[in-house]
Design a protein around this motif. Structure first.
Motif, PDB file in Angstrom:
ATOM      1  N   SER A 183      -1.735   2.468 -13.830  1.00 21.67           N
ATOM      2  CA  SER A 183      -0.567   3.165 -13.304  1.00 21.67           C
ATOM      3  C   SER A 183       0.359   3.614 -14.426  1.00 21.67           C
ATOM      4  N   TRP A 184       0.519   2.761 -15.424  1.00 21.80           N
ATOM      5  CA  TRP A 184       1.381   3.118 -16.556  1.00 21.80           C
ATOM      6  C   TRP A 184       0.834   4.336 -17.296  1.00 21.80           C
ATOM      7  N   HIS A 185      -0.468   4.360 -17.526  1.00 22.59           N
ATOM      8  CA  HIS A 185      -1.043   5.477 -18.274  1.00 22.59           C
ATOM      9  C   HIS A 185      -1.055   6.769 -17.452  1.00 22.59           C
ATOM     10  N   VAL A 186      -1.256   6.648 -16.141  1.00 17.31           N
ATOM     11  CA  VAL A 186      -1.149   7.837 -15.289  1.00 17.31           C
ATOM     12  C   VAL A 186       0.283   8.370 -15.339  1.00 17.31           C
ATOM     13  N   SER A 187       1.259   7.477 -15.226  1.00 18.56           N
ATOM     14  CA  SER A 187       2.656   7.880 -15.295  1.00 18.56           C
ATOM     15  C   SER A 187       2.971   8.539 -16.636  1.00 18.56           C
ATOM     16  N   THR A 188       2.458   7.968 -17.718  1.00 23.06           N
ATOM     17  CA  THR A 188       2.687   8.536 -19.050  1.00 23.06           C
ATOM     18  C   THR A 188       2.105   9.939 -19.155  1.00 23.06           C
ATOM     19  N   ALA A 189       0.887  10.123 -18.644  1.00 20.88           N
ATOM     20  CA  ALA A 189       0.248  11.443 -18.697  1.00 20.88           C
ATOM     21  C   ALA A 189       1.046  12.470 -17.889  1.00 20.88           C
ATOM     22  N   HIS A 218       6.835   3.008  -4.518  1.00 17.50           N
ATOM     23  CA  HIS A 218       5.742   3.836  -5.048  1.00 17.50           C
ATOM     24  C   HIS A 218       6.303   5.177  -5.547  1.00 17.50           C
ATOM     25  N   THR A 219       6.269   5.371  -6.848  1.00 18.66           N
ATOM     26  CA  THR A 219       6.851   6.583  -7.432  1.00 18.66           C
ATOM     27  C   THR A 219       5.825   7.542  -8.023  1.00 18.66           C
ATOM     28  N   LEU A 220       4.586   7.115  -8.235  1.00 14.20           N
ATOM     29  CA  LEU A 220       3.616   7.977  -8.912  1.00 14.20           C
ATOM     30  C   LEU A 220       3.432   9.329  -8.217  1.00 14.20           C
ATOM     31  N   LEU A 222       5.602  11.061  -6.584  1.00 23.14           N
ATOM     32  CA  LEU A 222       6.770  11.868  -6.926  1.00 23.14           C
ATOM     33  C   LEU A 222       6.729  12.305  -8.388  1.00 23.14           C
ATOM     34  N   GLU A 223       6.212  11.439  -9.261  1.00 25.00           N
ATOM     35  CA  GLU A 223       6.076  11.807 -10.667  1.00 25.00           C
ATOM     36  C   GLU A 223       5.089  12.961 -10.828  1.00 25.00           C
ATOM     37  N   ALA A 224       4.011  12.948 -10.035  1.00 27.85           N
ATOM     38  CA  ALA A 224       3.062  14.064 -10.077  1.00 27.85           C
ATOM     39  C   ALA A 224       3.737  15.345  -9.595  1.00 27.85           C
ATOM     40  N   LEU A 225       4.554  15.239  -8.561  1.00 25.64           N
ATOM     41  CA  LEU A 225       5.266  16.409  -8.052  1.00 25.64           C
ATOM     42  C   LEU A 225       6.263  16.932  -9.093  1.00 25.64           C
TER      43      LEU A 225
END
Length: 341
Positions: A183-189, A218-220, A222-225
């Motif tokens: 999850s951390w690395h997806v968020s970083t990317a 769950h924020t991932l 929203l981070e993708a958006l």
């Protein structure tokens, strides 16, 4: 002089399976399985039984890890590693092998319950299980460059995160560290995409507010958006997890947004009264009051059709299309037409 005395001890005697496993981030059972199934094992064994790995053996293992992390099936990766194809011991992260078309094969990513997914999911899953941060970073960056943000999110990131999550749920307390690291690395990317596109943001368009409902962590998604909006040059304000209702309402009044996106992962967190209140919130001078459109994002909002002033997108791609139209309409109404990319 004895030449062996000038060489490191591990070059002469080799190191144990446990030490190799720690060095490469691979479970000892995986190394033994590769040895038994594919012949990826030490050239010599101490007393005929105990495995002792030499630098040459480890170089083959490194190539095996690189190939499997790129999504290559283990049997094929083993043949290539034994044959010495590609760099044996890379000193820097190597870009993953990315096919030009989706490659779906049966099998697993180190025991993760994938099902029918892209081959790249298996490679990312293997790297996650090994806690291999450099490979995850390299793979995610290369995939976004090759396929774009939306396809990478929908067809690689989300299936891999779901597979790790299911493995965690069915394995007691195991794999929680895998889920957190992935999850951390997806968020970083995702944030790198937003940072890279940030300079192109359209200052003349009202901002879009992104927030999780109270109680939602769950924020991932929203981070993708947010990353997708940055690519489109649309300004956004990310408020993140579990935003208090009064804080979100105050932000709406202060910014006069083009739209407000509320994320709810589960029905238990979906806050319909808050969504209605935000849709009814008005700002501006008397006689020219304005309201915003609320996007109900996430599976928690499933149910009857949304009320007037609300939209429920079916995924990241649809959400980006809706928000682009709303943002451009708001900019035009303010007398500052938004540019078209």
């Amino acid at each position: 002089m004895d030449e062996s005395a000038e060489q490191p001890a591990e070059a002469v005697h080799g190191i144990t399976t446990g030490a190799v496993a720690r060095r490469l981030g691979v479970a000892p059972t995986t190394l033994r399985s590769w040895d038994r199934r594919y012949g990826i094992g030490p050239a010599a064994r101490e007393d005929g039984r105990h495995r002792r790995w030499t630098p040459g053996d480890i170089a083959v293992l490194q190539e095996m890890c690189r190939l499997t992390s790129s999504g290559v099936p283990p049997a094929e990766a083993a043949r290539a590693a034994r044959a010495g194809s590609g760099p044996a011991a890379p000193t820097a992260p190597v870009a993953p092998v990315v096919p030009t078309a989706p490659a779906r094969q049966p099998g697993s990513g180190n025991g993760l319950p994938f099902g029918d997914v892209r081959q790249e999911c298996r490679g990312l899953g293997r790297a996650a299980v090994r806690l291999d941060s450099p490979t995850m970073d390299e793979m995610l960056g290369s995939l976004i460059s090759e396929y774009g943000l939306v396809t990478t999110w929908e067809e690689v990131m989300v299936p891999t995160l779901h597979a790790v999550g299911r493995k965690w749920e069915t394995s007691g307390d195991q794999y929680v560290e895998v889920e957190h690291l992935l999850s951390w690395h997806v968020s970083t990317a995702l944030r790198r995409v937003g940072i890279g596109a940030g300079s192109a943001s359209r200052a003349n368009a009202p901002a879009i507010l992104l927030a999780c409902v109270p109680g939602e962590q769950h924020t991932l998604p929203l981070e993708a958006l947010a990353a997708g909006l940055a690519e489109l040059g649309l300004p956004a304000r990310m408020f993140g997890a579990a935003v208090p209702p009064e804080a979100l309402v105050q932000a709406v009044r202060r910014t006069g947004p083009s739209a407000v996106v509320l994320w709810a992962q589960a029905r238990s967190t979906a806050h319909h009264a808050l969504a209605r209140h935000i849709a009814d919130t008005a700002w501006g001078v008397k006689g020219a009051r304005a309201r915003t459109t609320v996007l109900l994002a996430g599976p928690g909002w499933a149910g009857p059709a949304p009320a007037p002033g609300m939209l429920r997108p079916g995924g990241l791609r649809e959400a980006l299309a809706l928000l682009r139209g709303l943002c451009e309409s708001a900019a035009a109404a303010a007398g500052a037409p938004a540019q078209r990319s």
